[in-house]
Scaffold this active site. Sequence first.
Site, PDB file in Angstrom:
ATOM      1  N   HIS A 208       0.847  -1.236   0.108  1.00  0.00           N
ATOM      2  CA  HIS A 208      -0.095   0.286  -0.072  1.00  0.00           C
ATOM      3  C   HIS A 208       1.440   1.424   0.185  1.00  0.00           C
ATOM      4  O   HIS A 208       1.984   0.825   0.015  1.00  0.00           O
ATOM      5  CB  HIS A 208      -1.603   0.305   1.549  1.00  0.00           C
ATOM      6  N   CYS A 226       3.296  -4.629   6.660  1.00  0.00           N
ATOM      7  CA  CYS A 226       2.929  -4.555   5.205  1.00  0.00           C
ATOM      8  C   CYS A 226       4.610  -4.229   4.537  1.00  0.00           C
ATOM      9  O   CYS A 226       5.188  -3.445   5.202  1.00  0.00           O
ATOM     10  CB  CYS A 226       1.819  -3.155   5.131  1.00  0.00           C
TER      11      CYS A 226
END
Length: 251
Positions: A208, A226
């Site tokens: 992301h 992440c």
Amino acid sequence: MGAMLRGLVALMVAAAAVTVGVPAVGSGAATSSSVDSRVVMVRPGPGQVVGVAHPVLVGFAMPVDDRTAAERRITFGASQPLTGRFTWVNDSLVEFNPDGSWPAHSTITVRIDGMKTDFTTGAAVVGIADISAHTFTVSIDDQVVREMPASLGKPGFGTPVGTFTVLEKQRNVVFDSRTIGIPLDDPEGYLINGEYGVRVTWGGVYVHSAPWSVASQGSANVSHGCINLSPENAEWYFNTVQVGDPVIVRS
């Protein structure tokens, strides 16, 4: 960043919501003689374009006692021979994953009990995250097209190593540390409105946009697991990848 149980429930709900290839009642199409083993859902649906590692999901009306027999009823046609494995998500939902991937730019035919559905694979878009090199490299049809600085999981929050499949894409997504057991008032707590989220695991790992970590991307791992990219790179990947494309994380 959802918990594993919530993600699994989401998978089953999503599967049930995409009902395709089922003959209408009274259509005369071939069906199983057992109501318990009647097929009520197949996905991907006809004409759907997916990533090259996208699983096939087949849902039955009731729990299936003879799983081996049910698996034998499902056949696949592709432009080249393929093998794979069945995994039962629950007693009435089975998932088939090809070994490696489906052939790119191909039509895959799924048949069961006289019904048929065809879906199409796009280009083979493969993302490789390198934890120690702090990079995320994307190839399309075996050609490297973009190597991007990245920041992955810091100590105590390591990004899992292995081969994964893109599960969903969310243009806007809320990252809430409480979903992975970290209170907001904890020093590691966070509540962030994120963008260009490409989900890699139901446990909460995404690729992301992370403008807050751009200074560390390419040199240090500072995330909670992440794969952080710059806004520009995250937008490009979001617009390039398909649900079902592979993501490989290396140490």
